[in-house]
Motif scaffolding. Structure first.
Motif, PDB file in Angstrom:
ATOM      1  N   ILE A  57     -42.734 -19.481  24.999  1.00 46.59           N
ATOM      2  CA  ILE A  57     -44.009 -19.061  24.363  1.00 46.59           C
ATOM      3  C   ILE A  57     -44.375 -19.907  22.943  1.00 46.59           C
ATOM      4  O   ILE A  57     -43.351 -20.667  22.582  1.00 46.59           O
ATOM      5  CB  ILE A  57     -43.818 -17.768  23.893  1.00 46.59           C
ATOM      6  CG1 ILE A  57     -43.362 -16.546  25.085  1.00 46.59           C
ATOM      7  CG2 ILE A  57     -44.979 -17.179  23.054  1.00 46.59           C
ATOM      8  CD1 ILE A  57     -42.767 -15.344  24.648  1.00 46.59           C
ATOM      9  N   ILE A  76     -46.565 -20.118  19.673  1.00 48.54           N
ATOM     10  CA  ILE A  76     -47.100 -19.220  18.564  1.00 48.54           C
ATOM     11  C   ILE A  76     -47.837 -20.306  17.640  1.00 48.54           C
ATOM     12  O   ILE A  76     -47.226 -21.044  17.157  1.00 48.54           O
ATOM     13  CB  ILE A  76     -46.009 -18.356  17.900  1.00 48.54           C
ATOM     14  CG1 ILE A  76     -45.311 -17.551  18.702  1.00 48.54           C
ATOM     15  CG2 ILE A  76     -46.690 -17.569  17.063  1.00 48.54           C
ATOM     16  CD1 ILE A  76     -44.308 -16.482  18.155  1.00 48.54           C
ATOM     17  N   ILE A 128     -38.898 -20.575  21.753  1.00 43.06           N
ATOM     18  CA  ILE A 128     -40.136 -20.267  20.965  1.00 43.06           C
ATOM     19  C   ILE A 128     -40.711 -21.392  20.116  1.00 43.06           C
ATOM     20  O   ILE A 128     -40.050 -21.792  19.317  1.00 43.06           O
ATOM     21  CB  ILE A 128     -39.926 -18.949  20.084  1.00 43.06           C
ATOM     22  CG1 ILE A 128     -39.364 -17.789  20.758  1.00 43.06           C
ATOM     23  CG2 ILE A 128     -41.615 -18.454  19.894  1.00 43.06           C
ATOM     24  CD1 ILE A 128     -40.099 -17.438  22.312  1.00 43.06           C
ATOM     25  N   ALA A 163     -44.247 -11.308  21.868  1.00 38.54           N
ATOM     26  CA  ALA A 163     -43.207 -12.120  22.460  1.00 38.54           C
ATOM     27  C   ALA A 163     -42.359 -11.306  22.983  1.00 38.54           C
ATOM     28  O   ALA A 163     -41.577 -11.840  24.391  1.00 38.54           O
ATOM     29  CB  ALA A 163     -42.544 -13.203  21.370  1.00 38.54           C
TER      30      ALA A 163
END
Lengths: 163, 163, 163, 163
Positions: A99, A101, A7, A158
């Motif tokens: 992902i 963020i 992430i 997530a």
């Protein structure tokens, strides 16, 4: 054994609240989930806060994707990848993450990280983004862009995306 | 706590002996020393062998610096950094490593990795290089280039360089 | 003799109006001013239209900064720079231009080009951008971002910036 | 109308003879043939000499592929492509050229340019290379590598390769 999820947490290199507090909490939560944290790696702003948050958790792993060969590296980075590609390293962050963020989209660097991630087909979660940023990225990113009001909500999204 | 040393193992994507056996042993020895292994990350040749060698050791960490976004990734890579920069990723490998160890210099890709590492000021250890490669890289790399006849000798040189 | 000004025209790879018509006119006007046109170089959308517009003018020079080594190249590109860095080539476009003109910000690729140009300190002129894009880039780009309603207005702004 | 051939001249950033004289003559001959000259673009060594040689010919076109955003640019460069990718720009030089001509292989930077060009499938002509360089690159480059004793011979080989 499959690779652990990766992430990315991206955001400003300046100390802007609530982005810094959010980044620190995101780093901690990512590490608690057993995920690998990737960031821009510099000893500044959101990057440093996220990495420091992750290192509060035993067994965490932080990877920094650095723009310059002579730049500062956060002491909270476990593995420093020195790209020497300047802002083009923003493309590598998104490509290497499952992902992305973003803690605020307060500057052009973060805007490029979000845009490149969308372009490369990665889901992006915006935490605490301005109204202008939300509207723009919804327009160009459509259903690849998610919005969260808090780090906990971002991690919840997530978790759904990874499952 | 200082960052762990990062050692790159580079070499051909083809299964050429003794490069493959050397790479596997190097990966294992790097992990035994508690160092992080960095490689080109593909599921082929020296890259795969080095990463598999490292994963025989508990607690090892393998980072793959991948050329293409759609390419194969070795299952023995813990963290996959997707650069999407083609052969330019060879520059990132050297810049991110404290020391580069080449298992043979049997092709142009490895030659570029060795050249770029030297250019960026990193020490390079050639294991099992041809006479032609040894002479050429000694000429252009001078005292940045070391030669080893075996993985154990390469690790011994690396230990001295790190201390 | 000083180098000629280099103006980048960026935009979608899809055939969206009025972006295509604007790009063609911008290419022509850039060439008429004796400036060098830089673009993403592909045989698609805004890139193709801008390059074709420029090639209507004798003595024009078009440079394409291409993402992939095997991709399509517009026949209207005089010099094809093959970066093989995927979307990271968007950073090279902005860094190589004195001014970046975006024909619409209809997708994430263009958004990254605009963001990276701002991040690298280059002036950006948005032609025919959506209300959402205008508000967002004004917020993050401040006085580096200009807005134009037509190609002619964009060229007029560019002329002032270059003088 | 097809794109003009693009020929890269690479070599040391230091003023080493006969590389400098060879580069200047190569630049001139490339321009006389109506080809586009591509180089590393810096105001130093082989790059500067090749670009200056080309600019002695009316109608010549010189493109510099620069490593850093803040570096020196040769005044003899018509179009400066600022990659900000450090030594990774050596990959872009080879990918963008039809043929790469190296004036000596006196340093690690040039060795990487030659290696990357071979890796990317481009023909490479070495002019005035050391015996060590000739043997090594013949070994790894096989029939993609040509040797010339003079700029005129290199241009003659290039002409055959292009026809």
């Amino acid at each position: 054994m499959p690779r652990k999820p990766v992430i990315a947490v991206v955001g400003s290199g300046s100390d802007i609240e609530p982005a810094i507090s959010n980044a620190r909490e995101l780093g901690r939560l990512i590490a608690e989930n057993g995920w690998i944290l990737i960031s821009g790696g510099r000893d500044a702003g959101v990057m440093r806060a996220a990495d420091e948050g992750a290192k509060e958790i035993e067994g965490s792993l932080t990877v920094g994707i650095l723009p310059d060969r002579d730049g500062d590296v956060s002491p909270a980075v476990d593995v420093a990848i020195v790209t020497d590609t300047g802002q083009a390293r923003n493309n590598i962050i998104g490509l290497s993450a499952d992902i992305v963020i973003a803690c605020g989209v307060d500057g052009a660097g973060t805007a490029s990280e979000v845009s490149l991630a969308i372009k490369n087909g990665k889901p992006v979660i915006l935490v605490g983004a301005s109204e202008e940023a939300r509207r723009f990225f919804k327009q160009i990113g459509k259903d690849r862009v998610y919005f969260a009001d808090s780090p906990r909500e971002a991690i919840s999204i997530a978790n759904q995306l990874l499952s």
